[in-house]
Design a protein around this motif. Structure first.
Motif, mmCIF file in Angstrom:
data_model
loop_
_atom_site.group_PDB
_atom_site.id
_atom_site.type_symbol
_atom_site.label_atom_id
_atom_site.label_comp_id
_atom_site.label_asym_id
_atom_site.label_seq_id
_atom_site.Cartn_x
_atom_site.Cartn_y
_atom_site.Cartn_z
ATOM 1 N N TRP A 158 -5.084 -1.361 0.156
ATOM 2 C CA TRP A 158 -3.992 -1.398 -0.818
ATOM 3 C C TRP A 158 -4.476 -1.678 -2.237
ATOM 4 O O TRP A 158 -4.077 -0.992 -3.175
ATOM 5 N N THR A 162 -3.440 -0.133 -5.782
ATOM 6 C CA THR A 162 -2.444 -0.836 -6.601
ATOM 7 C C THR A 162 -3.052 -1.678 -7.715
ATOM 8 O O THR A 162 -2.336 -2.078 -8.634
ATOM 9 N N SER A 199 2.435 -5.110 -10.165
ATOM 10 C CA SER A 199 1.887 -4.410 -9.002
ATOM 11 C C SER A 199 1.093 -5.359 -8.104
ATOM 12 O O SER A 199 1.219 -5.321 -6.873
ATOM 13 N N THR A 203 1.922 -6.456 -4.247
ATOM 14 C CA THR A 203 0.907 -6.239 -3.212
ATOM 15 C C THR A 203 0.609 -7.530 -2.461
ATOM 16 O O THR A 203 0.508 -7.528 -1.222
ATOM 17 N N ILE A 372 -0.113 3.642 -7.711
ATOM 18 C CA ILE A 372 0.439 2.689 -6.746
ATOM 19 C C ILE A 372 0.981 3.406 -5.518
ATOM 20 O O ILE A 372 0.892 2.913 -4.395
ATOM 21 N N ALA A 411 4.996 0.803 -1.860
ATOM 22 C CA ALA A 411 4.982 1.880 -2.845
ATOM 23 C C ALA A 411 6.274 1.897 -3.652
ATOM 24 O O ALA A 411 6.261 2.033 -4.883
ATOM 25 N N GLY A 414 6.457 -1.694 -5.622
ATOM 26 C CA GLY A 414 5.433 -1.794 -6.666
ATOM 27 C C GLY A 414 5.623 -0.788 -7.781
ATOM 28 O O GLY A 414 5.515 -1.126 -8.967
ATOM 29 N N THR A 415 5.923 0.452 -7.433
ATOM 30 C CA THR A 415 6.115 1.484 -8.458
ATOM 31 C C THR A 415 7.340 1.185 -9.307
ATOM 32 O O THR A 415 7.285 1.270 -10.545
#
Length: 426
Positions: A158, A162, A199, A203, A372, A411, A414-415
């Motif tokens: 990850w 990220t 981000s 994560t 990400i 995803a 975080g995005t």
């Protein structure tokens, strides 16, 4: 707890018998023999050359693309050579073991230290360094420390993606974006530090909940490993020189501007010279990441050709040209989705071609989506693919359903959070 530790010891002992060390795993990668993926890369290059020869891609446009990515290829090749020689000098192994010792057997402390290690490597040396070199080091650490390997594996899988937002050197797509919006390394970092922070926070939350917490690892403590020390004066010199070369490159990042490829080449040359004097046998042609370079060159010939054949119209429909918040989230969503369908590098290059030059935030949002987002499918990014391959060679089973579902959650979260941070800070 005793029974849990016994189970962990039995599993790890089995892994130790059946899995290679980090150095052995790296040595098992194809050197002269070609894998199926190698034929795909060479086929992509051949297709790109045919696009130019047949006139589907005008030669002037192809030449412009090659001039654009020339410095990027110099950087990419040099930094991978630097990182590989640093691995051979056991710099990463020393750091990983020291971090495990510093954690003193406490999983929360080890979790934070592993996140710092993997994210720092991604940010400062490139995500491919984390994928190719840090992943086997972390998996090898699981054996002497009696740590379940899956949490370590998912940390590198990850964070190789990220944690790649902060600097132009962190990701090839970042170098392209920084060139497009005319940002220096410090300017890029000033724009992306808050999205990167968001981000990383997302994560860490997903890693802890799904892979690191007590219910997922079956033990309260781990066994701090013994430190790794150079066996002789030659190993000690190589360790210090390659570590110094990496440090020199990292310290140069804020000052070299668009000459980052030259800085990486100088640092790599220092490491190569040290090995030429003290361990010449380690200098092999396979150090040069020709597979990655072939893939990038082919990509920058094929994707522009597809753009001329209708891909640009499709991307424009998906991304639009709105310079506001709606356009930014739309670009990020399209980039993340297309990355998981195909791959993040072609998704970014195809998207970049249709984003209006003045829409800087929309372009950076596309970048966020393609950095990400590629953690849902195994093929979404080269870094993800490489990390999972090392898991396979180490006998580490990654449950694919959990990988896809947890990756999808991260995803999206975080995005979305990183794009929001970009817009607020902007």
């Amino acid at each position: 707890m005793t029974n849990s530790m016994a189970i962990v010891r039995e599993q790890v002992d089995s892994s130790e018998r059946n899995s290679p060390s980090s150095a052995e795993a790296a040595d098992q990668r194809p050197r002269w023999g070609l894998s199926v993926l190698d034929f795909v890369r060479l086929g992509l290059l051949l297709a790109g050359v045919l696009c130019v020869l047949t006139g589907l891609l005008p030669r002037d446009e192809a030449a412009d693309n090659m001039r654009r990515i020339g410095p990027l290829l110099l950087f990419l090749g040099s930094v991978i050579v630097l990182a590989e020689l640093t691995r051979q000098a056991k710099v990463f192994d020393v750091i990983a073991h020291r971090l495990a010792i510093l954690g003193r057997g406490h999983y929360p402390a080890l979790f934070v230290l592993c996140v710092l290690f993997a994210s720092s490597t991604t940010m400062l040396l490139n995500l491919d360094t984390t994928a190719v070199l840090i992943t086997p080091v972390m998996l090898a650490l699981a054996v002497p420390a009696r740590i379940p390997p899956l949490p370590l594996a998912m940390t590198t899988v990850w964070l190789a993606n990220t944690a790649s937002l902060l600097l132009p050197v962190s990701n090839l797509t970042n170098l392209l974006a920084a060139d497009r919006v005319a940002l220096t390394a410090t300017g890029f970092a000033a724009k992306m530090w808050l999205p990167q922070l968001v981000s990383l926070a997302a994560t860490m939350l997903f890693l802890w909940l799904w892979y690191w917490r007590r219910g997922r690892r079956d033990a309260d403590r781990y066994l701090p490993p013994a430190p790794i020390r150079p066996a002789n004066a030659k190993e000690r010199v190589l360790l210090y020189i390659t570590a110094a070369a990496c440090l020199l490159f990292i310290l140069a990042i804020p000052f070299v501007g668009n000459r980052i490829g030259i800085a990486a080449t100088i640092a790599a040359a220092i490491a190569v010279l040290a090995f030429a004097v003290f361990d010449r046998a380690s200098l092999r042609f396979s150090l040069i990441p020709w597979r990655l370079l072939v893939f990038v060159v082919g990509l920058f010939l094929v994707v522009p050709t597809l753009g001329r054949l209708g891909l640009s119209d499709l991307m424009h429909t998906l991304i639009g040209s709105d310079s506001g918040a709606a356009g930014a989230f739309r670009a990020a969503g399209a980039g993340a989705t297309l990355s998981n369908i195909a791959n993040n590098l072609p998704a970014y290059t195809a998207g970049e071609a249709v984003v209006p030059p003045e829409n800087h935030n929309q372009l950076l949002a596309l970048l966020i989506g393609t950095n990400i987002g590629p953690i849902v499918t195994p093929w979404a990014s080269l870094a993800t693919l490489l990390c999972l391959e090392f898991c396979r060679t180490h006998g580490v089973r990654v449950p694919m359903l959990r990988f896809v579902l947890t990756g999808l959650g991260l995803a999206v979260a975080g995005t979305t959070g990183a794009v929001a941070a970009l817009l607020v800070f902007g």
